[in-house]
Design an enzyme around this catalytic site. Structure first.
Site, PDB file in Angstrom:
ATOM      1  N   LYS A 123      36.389  21.721  -2.508  1.00 10.13           N
ATOM      2  CA  LYS A 123      37.548  22.696  -2.089  1.00 10.13           C
ATOM      3  C   LYS A 123      37.646  23.522  -3.110  1.00 10.13           C
ATOM      4  CE  LYS A 123      40.072  19.763   0.839  1.00 10.13           C
ATOM      5  NZ  LYS A 123      41.397  18.888   0.897  1.00 10.13           N
TER       6      LYS A 123
ATOM      7  N   ASN B 102      36.054  17.737   2.962  1.00 11.44           N
ATOM      8  CA  ASN B 102      37.307  17.227   2.412  1.00 11.44           C
ATOM      9  C   ASN B 102      37.451  16.654   1.020  1.00 11.44           C
ATOM     10  OD1 ASN B 102      38.446  17.755   4.755  1.00 11.44           O
ATOM     11  ND2 ASN B 102      38.167  15.780   5.836  1.00 11.44           N
ATOM     12  N   CYS B 103      36.425  16.906   0.356  1.00 13.34           N
ATOM     13  CA  CYS B 103      36.385  16.537  -1.229  1.00 13.34           C
ATOM     14  C   CYS B 103      37.170  17.508  -2.056  1.00 13.34           C
ATOM     15  CB  CYS B 103      34.924  16.461  -1.515  1.00 13.34           C
ATOM     16  SG  CYS B 103      34.666  16.393  -3.202  1.00 13.34           S
ATOM     17  N   ASP B 104      37.708  17.363  -2.708  1.00 12.57           N
ATOM     18  CA  ASP B 104      38.672  18.162  -3.738  1.00 12.57           C
ATOM     19  C   ASP B 104      37.868  19.050  -4.588  1.00 12.57           C
ATOM     20  OD1 ASP B 104      40.912  17.188  -2.995  1.00 12.57           O
ATOM     21  OD2 ASP B 104      41.202  15.557  -4.394  1.00 12.57           O
TER      22      ASP B 104
END
Length: 115
Positions: free
Chosen positions: A15, A10-12
């Site tokens: 992504k 879920n880390c930007d």
């Protein structure tokens, strides 16, 4: 050439790295070290290659929330112990491809590695 990307789903930044790899048709394996953990020998290997100072994420909230004594007098052994106990402290992504190790995501570096 098999690529493995290590990080937290879920880390930007992760992504962005996933999107770059997908857009460029790069097949990869994903290792979520928050869910699956990370082996000490892997942290030692990454630290030996890149330096533990580059592997640990001192800018993140997990590291900043540590008590002062835990953040002081860091060396490789202490940093690895912290990262083993708190995988969120490992910089991300860590990409392994063709014997190369890339820490962090910079599209221009990925382009060099894959082209």
């Amino acid at each position: 050439m098999t690529a493995t990307i290590h990080g937290i789903e879920n880390c930007d930044t992760m992504k962005k790295a996933f999107a770059w790899l997908d857009a460029n048709g790069i097949a990869y394996d994903f290792h979520d070290y928050k869910k699956a953990g990370v082996a000490e020998d892997q942290l030692v290997r990454w630290s030996d290659i890149a330096g533990w100072e580059k592997v640990i994420n001192r800018a993140g909230p997990t590291f900043r929330k540590l008590p002062d004594h835990a953040r002081q007098d860091l060396d490789q052994a202490k940093a690895i112990a912290l990262m083993m106990g708190n995988p969120s402290m490992i910089k991300r992504p860590i990409l392994e491809v063709g014997g190369e190790l890339e820490i962090g995501f910079k599209p221009e570096r990925y382009a060099v590695l894959f082209h």
